[in-house]
Design a protein around this motif. Structure first.
Motif, PDB file in Angstrom:
ATOM      1  N   VAL A   1     -56.426 -19.252 -12.959  1.00 58.24           N
ATOM      2  CA  VAL A   1     -55.973 -20.131 -14.033  1.00 58.24           C
ATOM      3  C   VAL A   1     -54.768 -19.486 -14.706  1.00 58.24           C
ATOM      4  O   VAL A   1     -54.814 -18.313 -15.080  1.00 58.24           O
ATOM      5  N   LEU A   2     -53.696 -20.254 -14.836  1.00 61.77           N
ATOM      6  CA  LEU A   2     -52.458 -19.787 -15.462  1.00 61.77           C
ATOM      7  C   LEU A   2     -52.413 -20.276 -16.905  1.00 61.77           C
ATOM      8  O   LEU A   2     -52.657 -21.449 -17.175  1.00 61.77           O
ATOM      9  N   HIS A   3     -52.104 -19.376 -17.828  1.00 61.69           N
ATOM     10  CA  HIS A   3     -51.877 -19.728 -19.230  1.00 61.69           C
ATOM     11  C   HIS A   3     -50.414 -19.444 -19.524  1.00 61.69           C
ATOM     12  O   HIS A   3     -49.977 -18.295 -19.481  1.00 61.69           O
ATOM     13  N   VAL A   4     -49.636 -20.484 -19.809  1.00 61.50           N
ATOM     14  CA  VAL A   4     -48.222 -20.320 -20.137  1.00 61.50           C
ATOM     15  C   VAL A   4     -47.910 -21.292 -21.266  1.00 61.50           C
ATOM     16  O   VAL A   4     -48.275 -22.458 -21.185  1.00 61.50           O
ATOM     17  N   HIS A   5     -47.292 -20.829 -22.335  1.00 60.01           N
ATOM     18  CA  HIS A   5     -47.120 -21.519 -23.621  1.00 60.01           C
ATOM     19  C   HIS A   5     -48.426 -22.212 -23.968  1.00 60.01           C
ATOM     20  O   HIS A   5     -49.437 -21.550 -24.095  1.00 60.01           O
ATOM     21  N   SER A   6     -48.505 -23.526 -24.106  1.00 65.84           N
ATOM     22  CA  SER A   6     -49.785 -24.166 -24.433  1.00 65.84           C
ATOM     23  C   SER A   6     -50.448 -24.788 -23.212  1.00 65.84           C
ATOM     24  O   SER A   6     -51.472 -25.448 -23.321  1.00 65.84           O
ATOM     25  N   ALA A   7     -49.884 -24.589 -22.037  1.00 65.09           N
ATOM     26  CA  ALA A   7     -50.430 -25.169 -20.805  1.00 65.09           C
ATOM     27  C   ALA A   7     -51.464 -24.247 -20.170  1.00 65.09           C
ATOM     28  O   ALA A   7     -51.319 -23.030 -20.190  1.00 65.09           O
ATOM     29  N   ILE A   8     -52.492 -24.858 -19.617  1.00 63.12           N
ATOM     30  CA  ILE A   8     -53.516 -24.140 -18.858  1.00 63.12           C
ATOM     31  C   ILE A   8     -53.665 -24.900 -17.550  1.00 63.12           C
ATOM     32  O   ILE A   8     -54.140 -26.033 -17.539  1.00 63.12           O
ATOM     33  N   GLU A   9     -53.238 -24.292 -16.449  1.00 58.88           N
ATOM     34  CA  GLU A   9     -53.232 -24.969 -15.149  1.00 58.88           C
ATOM     35  C   GLU A   9     -53.839 -24.083 -14.076  1.00 58.88           C
ATOM     36  O   GLU A   9     -53.696 -22.865 -14.104  1.00 58.88           O
ATOM     37  N   GLU A  10     -54.509 -24.719 -13.116  1.00 63.29           N
ATOM     38  CA  GLU A  10     -55.009 -23.989 -11.950  1.00 63.29           C
ATOM     39  C   GLU A  10     -53.846 -23.772 -10.992  1.00 63.29           C
ATOM     40  O   GLU A  10     -53.070 -24.690 -10.734  1.00 63.29           O
ATOM     41  N   VAL A  11     -53.736 -22.552 -10.499  1.00 59.59           N
ATOM     42  CA  VAL A  11     -52.672 -22.219  -9.547  1.00 59.59           C
ATOM     43  C   VAL A  11     -53.262 -21.422  -8.388  1.00 59.59           C
ATOM     44  O   VAL A  11     -54.357 -20.875  -8.487  1.00 59.59           O
ATOM     45  N   THR A  12     -52.508 -21.384  -7.310  1.00 53.55           N
ATOM     46  CA  THR A  12     -52.868 -20.541  -6.178  1.00 53.55           C
ATOM     47  C   THR A  12     -51.676 -19.658  -5.838  1.00 53.55           C
ATOM     48  O   THR A  12     -50.528 -20.059  -6.051  1.00 53.55           O
ATOM     49  N   PHE A  13     -51.952 -18.461  -5.387  1.00 47.91           N
ATOM     50  CA  PHE A  13     -50.887 -17.566  -4.935  1.00 47.91           C
ATOM     51  C   PHE A  13     -50.457 -18.054  -3.562  1.00 47.91           C
ATOM     52  O   PHE A  13     -51.192 -17.905  -2.587  1.00 47.91           O
ATOM     53  N   GLY A  14     -49.288 -18.675  -3.475  1.00 43.82           N
ATOM     54  CA  GLY A  14     -48.773 -19.169  -2.206  1.00 43.82           C
ATOM     55  C   GLY A  14     -48.328 -18.036  -1.301  1.00 43.82           C
ATOM     56  O   GLY A  14     -48.531 -18.085  -0.086  1.00 43.82           O
ATOM     57  N   ALA A  15     -47.729 -17.014  -1.898  1.00 43.31           N
ATOM     58  CA  ALA A  15     -47.259 -15.860  -1.126  1.00 43.31           C
ATOM     59  C   ALA A  15     -47.030 -14.687  -2.058  1.00 43.31           C
ATOM     60  O   ALA A  15     -46.601 -14.868  -3.201  1.00 43.31           O
ATOM     61  N   LEU A  16     -47.330 -13.492  -1.566  1.00 44.01           N
ATOM     62  CA  LEU A  16     -46.963 -12.269  -2.281  1.00 44.01           C
ATOM     63  C   LEU A  16     -45.612 -11.864  -1.706  1.00 44.01           C
ATOM     64  O   LEU A  16     -45.484 -11.651  -0.504  1.00 44.01           O
ATOM     65  N   LEU A  17     -44.594 -11.780  -2.544  1.00 45.02           N
ATOM     66  CA  LEU A  17     -43.229 -11.556  -2.059  1.00 45.02           C
ATOM     67  C   LEU A  17     -42.791 -10.097  -2.099  1.00 45.02           C
ATOM     68  O   LEU A  17     -42.157  -9.613  -1.166  1.00 45.02           O
ATOM     69  N   HIS A  18     -43.095  -9.407  -3.211  1.00 50.15           N
ATOM     70  CA  HIS A  18     -42.657  -8.014  -3.363  1.00 50.15           C
ATOM     71  C   HIS A  18     -43.674  -7.244  -4.191  1.00 50.15           C
ATOM     72  O   HIS A  18     -44.329  -7.795  -5.066  1.00 50.15           O
TER      73      HIS A  18
END
Length: 151
Positions: A69-86
């Motif tokens: 779950v991502l918390h950014v400003h007032s948004a709370i959204e489910e996310v997935t790690f699409g790729a680890l880049l670095h």
């Protein structure tokens, strides 16, 4: 505009808590994570972005496909790690040339995150452009927006 005491006020300044009425928009139509912005410079609404993330508390390891779950400003959204880049080196912050196979507690990584919640998109900006909309609640910051034209 209405101040904290519910009295009508003529204007507000940065940091003021307020309520506002917008003609043609019902209160039920507004949800956490919505962003009011100038039509001359609209905030980006994206389904994917790259972020620099410091993994503070992690019981095991994470890899591409990890959901959270991502918390950014007032948004709370489910996310997935699409790729680890670095992987970022401690101390110098230099990026690895090869993507790390996994992330573990204490690491700093740059990863591509994809919104998987029903909303499908989130209103954000890069940390460099607008820190208030580009910093996650944890220790992380958005470094690149993946827009339809920049896939």
């Amino acid at each position: 505009l209405y101040g904290e005491t519910e009295d009508e006020i003529p204007n507000a300044q940065c940091g003021d808590q307020l309520r506002m009425r917008i003609r043609g928009v019902e209160e039920e139509d507004i949800q956490p994570g919505f962003v009011l912005c100038s039509p001359k410079r609209p905030v980006h609404c994206v389904a994917a972005f790259e972020a620099q993330i410091h993994l503070l508390e992690l019981k095991s390891i994470l890899s591409a496909g990890f959901n959270c779950v991502l918390h950014v400003h007032s948004a709370i959204e489910e996310v997935t790690f699409g790729a680890l880049l670095h992987k970022l080196e401690k101390g110098t912050g230099r990026k690895s040339k090869k993507p790390p196979p996994f992330g573990k507690q204490g690491m700093a990584i740059i990863a591509r995150l994809e919104v998987i919640s029903a909303a499908g998109k989130v209103c954000v900006e890069t940390y460099e452009t607008l820190p208030q909309l580009g910093q996650t609640i944890a220790i992380g910051k958005i470094t690149k927006l993946i827009t339809d034209s920049s896939n």
